[in-house]
Motif scaffolding. Structure first.
Motif, PDB file in Angstrom:
ATOM      1  N   ALA A 208       0.820  -1.216   0.000  1.00 38.08           N
ATOM      2  CA  ALA A 208       0.000   0.000   0.000  1.00 38.08           C
ATOM      3  C   ALA A 208       0.851   1.262   0.000  1.00 38.08           C
ATOM      4  O   ALA A 208       0.411   2.312  -0.482  1.00 38.08           O
ATOM      5  N   PHE A 209       2.065   1.170   0.540  1.00 41.09           N
ATOM      6  CA  PHE A 209       2.958   2.336   0.578  1.00 41.09           C
ATOM      7  C   PHE A 209       3.857   2.430  -0.652  1.00 41.09           C
ATOM      8  O   PHE A 209       4.629   3.366  -0.790  1.00 41.09           O
ATOM      9  N   ARG A 210       3.773   1.430  -1.536  1.00 33.16           N
ATOM     10  CA  ARG A 210       4.591   1.446  -2.745  1.00 33.16           C
ATOM     11  C   ARG A 210       4.105   2.540  -3.689  1.00 33.16           C
ATOM     12  O   ARG A 210       2.912   2.861  -3.730  1.00 33.16           O
ATOM     13  N   SER A 211       5.028   3.096  -4.456  1.00 28.52           N
ATOM     14  CA  SER A 211       4.677   4.184  -5.362  1.00 28.52           C
ATOM     15  C   SER A 211       3.584   3.778  -6.341  1.00 28.52           C
ATOM     16  O   SER A 211       3.547   2.633  -6.831  1.00 28.52           O
ATOM     17  N   ILE A 212       2.717   4.705  -6.659  1.00 28.92           N
ATOM     18  CA  ILE A 212       1.678   4.480  -7.654  1.00 28.92           C
ATOM     19  C   ILE A 212       2.301   4.222  -9.023  1.00 28.92           C
ATOM     20  O   ILE A 212       1.730   3.529  -9.864  1.00 28.92           O
ATOM     21  N   ASP A 213       3.484   4.769  -9.258  1.00 29.39           N
ATOM     22  CA  ASP A 213       4.154   4.619 -10.546  1.00 29.39           C
ATOM     23  C   ASP A 213       4.813   3.254 -10.712  1.00 29.39           C
ATOM     24  O   ASP A 213       5.291   2.920 -11.806  1.00 29.39           O
ATOM     25  N   SER A 214       4.874   2.466  -9.659  1.00 28.19           N
ATOM     26  CA  SER A 214       5.597   1.200  -9.705  1.00 28.19           C
ATOM     27  C   SER A 214       4.705   0.058 -10.182  1.00 28.19           C
ATOM     28  O   SER A 214       3.472   0.162 -10.196  1.00 28.19           O
ATOM     29  N   GLN A 215       5.355  -1.037 -10.563  1.00 24.20           N
ATOM     30  CA  GLN A 215       4.662  -2.275 -10.887  1.00 24.20           C
ATOM     31  C   GLN A 215       5.421  -3.432 -10.275  1.00 24.20           C
ATOM     32  O   GLN A 215       6.637  -3.353 -10.067  1.00 24.20           O
ATOM     33  N   ASN A 216       4.706  -4.517  -9.975  1.00 22.10           N
ATOM     34  CA  ASN A 216       5.385  -5.712  -9.519  1.00 22.10           C
ATOM     35  C   ASN A 216       6.349  -6.179 -10.621  1.00 22.10           C
ATOM     36  O   ASN A 216       6.016  -6.144 -11.800  1.00 22.10           O
ATOM     37  N   GLN A 217       7.542  -6.626 -10.216  1.00 20.18           N
ATOM     38  CA  GLN A 217       8.557  -7.008 -11.196  1.00 20.18           C
ATOM     39  C   GLN A 217       8.215  -8.297 -11.930  1.00 20.18           C
ATOM     40  O   GLN A 217       8.766  -8.568 -13.004  1.00 20.18           O
ATOM     41  N   ASN A 218       7.331  -9.089 -11.346  1.00 23.06           N
ATOM     42  CA  ASN A 218       6.867 -10.307 -12.010  1.00 23.06           C
ATOM     43  C   ASN A 218       5.720  -9.926 -12.954  1.00 23.06           C
ATOM     44  O   ASN A 218       4.692  -9.414 -12.505  1.00 23.06           O
ATOM     45  N   PRO A 219       5.866 -10.149 -14.272  1.00 22.14           N
ATOM     46  CA  PRO A 219       4.828  -9.721 -15.220  1.00 22.14           C
ATOM     47  C   PRO A 219       3.435 -10.266 -14.910  1.00 22.14           C
ATOM     48  O   PRO A 219       2.435  -9.584 -15.147  1.00 22.14           O
ATOM     49  N   LYS A 220       3.366 -11.490 -14.378  1.00 23.81           N
ATOM     50  CA  LYS A 220       2.060 -12.067 -14.061  1.00 23.81           C
ATOM     51  C   LYS A 220       1.385 -11.294 -12.942  1.00 23.81           C
ATOM     52  O   LYS A 220       0.159 -11.062 -12.986  1.00 23.81           O
TER      53      LYS A 220
END
Length: 281
Positions: A208-220
């Protein structure tokens, strides 16, 4: 070996607590601005404009972003080549929180025990501390303050492997529907999948505290983040629950290994003012 006095940690915690109660994170501010442009509901647009106005007033010191200045959550990563000196670490962190909430005239919302007397501690401590030892000789602080209008709508569900991805999506959608207007949407939602009961919950909070601009590094899992965001928006709850497209700004997912018989799912619901910041020492 790098020597760090915990007084530096105390002052960093104090600074970040005051900062996040008054200054909307850049990623959240930008997401709200973009949502205002794309929102099709006229009322939704007006609400998003008022949220942005409130954030600007808070930034200029008129008042905190929200009257519920929350319970402080601290994620601290300590390099294994760091030697701490001075006050005991957890005492230093709590001292920093107390300093921020008393000097900053922020609302004190913490009671000393949860069930019987519920007596206010008068300095917003103790906070929640998650410690982790990592490589290197630095300390990384990540701090958020969690209001309970949204925290109370969070969910932990122990699924079975047979429930699969559809089970995760069903738990997520029901959590969003149950939160409705009470969690002050548009929401930012952290999802933790796997591990054990407590691991899933901690992952959800960190997500929840991760940046909105980020994505999980696992594509799935990055794709799952997008799918869950679409599910949230499809509910039509909209800004402040009055209808529209922007029920959520972002869904962040974290995952961990788990038992062959397990599929823990935690949903951490956050209001639009997901107040968070980080610092390296």
């Amino acid at each position: 070996m790098k020597v760090i006095n915990t007084e530096l940690i105390k002052q960093a915690v104090s600074k970040l607590c005051k900062q996040i109660c008054y200054i909307m994170p850049d990623d959240v501010n930008m997401a709200l601005s973009n949502a205002k442009e794309s929102e099709r509901s006229k009322l939704g647009k007006e609400i998003l404009a008022q949220i942005l106005l409130n954030a600007n007033l808070a930034k200029n010191g008129v008042a905190p972003i929200c009257q519920d200045t929350g319970m402080v959550v601290v994620f601290i990563e300590i390099g294994q080549d760091v030697r701490l000196v001075g006050e005991y670490l957890e005492d230093a962190i709590n001292s920093g929180v107390a300093q921020a909430y008393t000097q900053g005239y922020l609302r004190k919302s913490i009671v000393s025990e949860p069930l019987f007397e519920r007596k206010n501690t008068l300095n917003n401590t103790p906070c929640i501390i998650h410690q982790r030892i990592v490589r290197g000789d630095k300390i990384r602080l990540e701090i958020g303050t969690k209001g309970f209008g949204s925290e109370n709508k969070s969910v932990l569900k122990m699924l079975t492997p047979a429930d699969g991805i559809d089970g995760v999506k069903n738990v997520f959608k029901q959590a969003v529907l149950d939160a409705g207007p009470n969690a002050c949407p548009p929401l930012i939602i952290g999802v933790g999948i796997g591990g054990t009961m407590e691991k899933a919950a901690i992952m959800a909070k960190k997500a929840a505290f991760r940046s909105i601009d980020s994505q999980n590094q696992n594509p799935k899992y990055a794709n799952l983040e997008n799918e869950l965001l679409d599910i949230a928006r499809s509910t039509g709850i909209g800004p402040q629950g009055l209808g529209g497209d922007t029920t959520a700004l972002k869904v962040n997912v974290e995952y961990f290994a788990t038992h062959i018989a397990g599929l823990a799912v935690a949903i951490n619901i956050n209001c639009h003012a997901t107040r968070h910041a980080q610092m390296y020492i």
